[in-house]
Enzyme design. Sequence first.
Site, short mmCIF file in Angstrom:
data_model
loop_
_atom_site.label_atom_id
_atom_site.label_comp_id
_atom_site.label_asym_id
_atom_site.label_seq_id
_atom_site.Cartn_x
_atom_site.Cartn_y
_atom_site.Cartn_z
N TYR A 83 0.78 -1.08 0.05
CA TYR A 83 0.06 0.07 -0.03
C TYR A 83 0.99 1.27 -0.07
O TYR A 83 0.43 2.39 -0.64
CB TYR A 83 -0.80 -0.21 1.22
N LYS A 128 0.78 4.10 -2.94
CA LYS A 128 0.52 5.52 -2.72
C LYS A 128 1.57 6.30 -3.10
O LYS A 128 1.45 7.40 -3.58
CB LYS A 128 0.02 5.85 -1.16
#
Length: 242
Positions: A153, A157
Site C-alpha cells: 500500500y 501510494k
Amino acid sequence: MTERNIALVTGASKGIGAAIALALAEDGFDIWLNYRNDHAAAEAVRDAIQAKGAACTLLSFDVADGDKVKAALDPLLAQAVPFAVVNNAGFTKDGLLPLMPPEAWKSVLSVHLDGFYNVTRAILPLMLRKRKGRVVNIVSTSGQSGMPGQTNYSAAKAGLIGATKALAAEVAKRNILVNAVAPGFIETEMIKNLPKEHILPRIPLGRVGSAQEVADAVSFLCSDKATYITGQVLAVNGGIYM
C-alpha cells in the site's frame, strides 16, 4: 442556463469516495460515480446526490481493468468531458513483506496505479483539448512516511504521489491542475479494526479525521480558490506526519 461541470469520482460507493461525491455535488457538479460491485451502496449515494439537485450517473467497473474502463467511459466521453477526475478507488491487503503472497502485492498496486492510469488516460486527452481540468489523486500518509505491514500500500501510494507531480508538470501549460490529498487515519471501514488506543496518542490533534474533512480538501482543490496550486500533496492527517 449555465452548463454544469462534471466530476468523475472512483471508488465512491462508500467512505471517503462517497463523501467526496456528495461534497462536489453540493458545489454544483454533476457526478459520474464509479464503484465496483456494491450496487445498493452506490444507489444510496446516487439518491443523496440527486437530493442535492445534481445529476448522478452510476458506473460499475473495476478501475484496474483497462478494457472495462474504456467500455464504461467511452460512450459518456462522446457526449461530455468531466472537469474534475478524483482517483479515489483503493484498498489494502496488509501483511509483512516476507509473508506477502504475490497476489496481495500485485492487486494493491494494480488498483491504485493501473487504476490511476486507466481512468486518467481515458479522460486527459479531452481535457487537454478543452484546456481546463482538475485531477485529484487520493493518496495516504502511508505513501509519505511508510507504514509497517503495508509495504504494498505504501509503495502504491508513494507511486501515485510521484505520478501526481510528474503529470502536473506535463499538463500545467494547458491549465490542468493535478494534486493529491493524503488522508491519515480517517473514520472509515479501513481503520475500524485498528487499535484506537495505540493510534490516538500518535496524532497531535488527538483524534481520527472524518471523511468529510478529506472531502472538503478535494472540494477546495476542484474550486476556483485553488487556481494557482498544482503538483502538491495536501495532507489531512491531524499532524501525524509533517
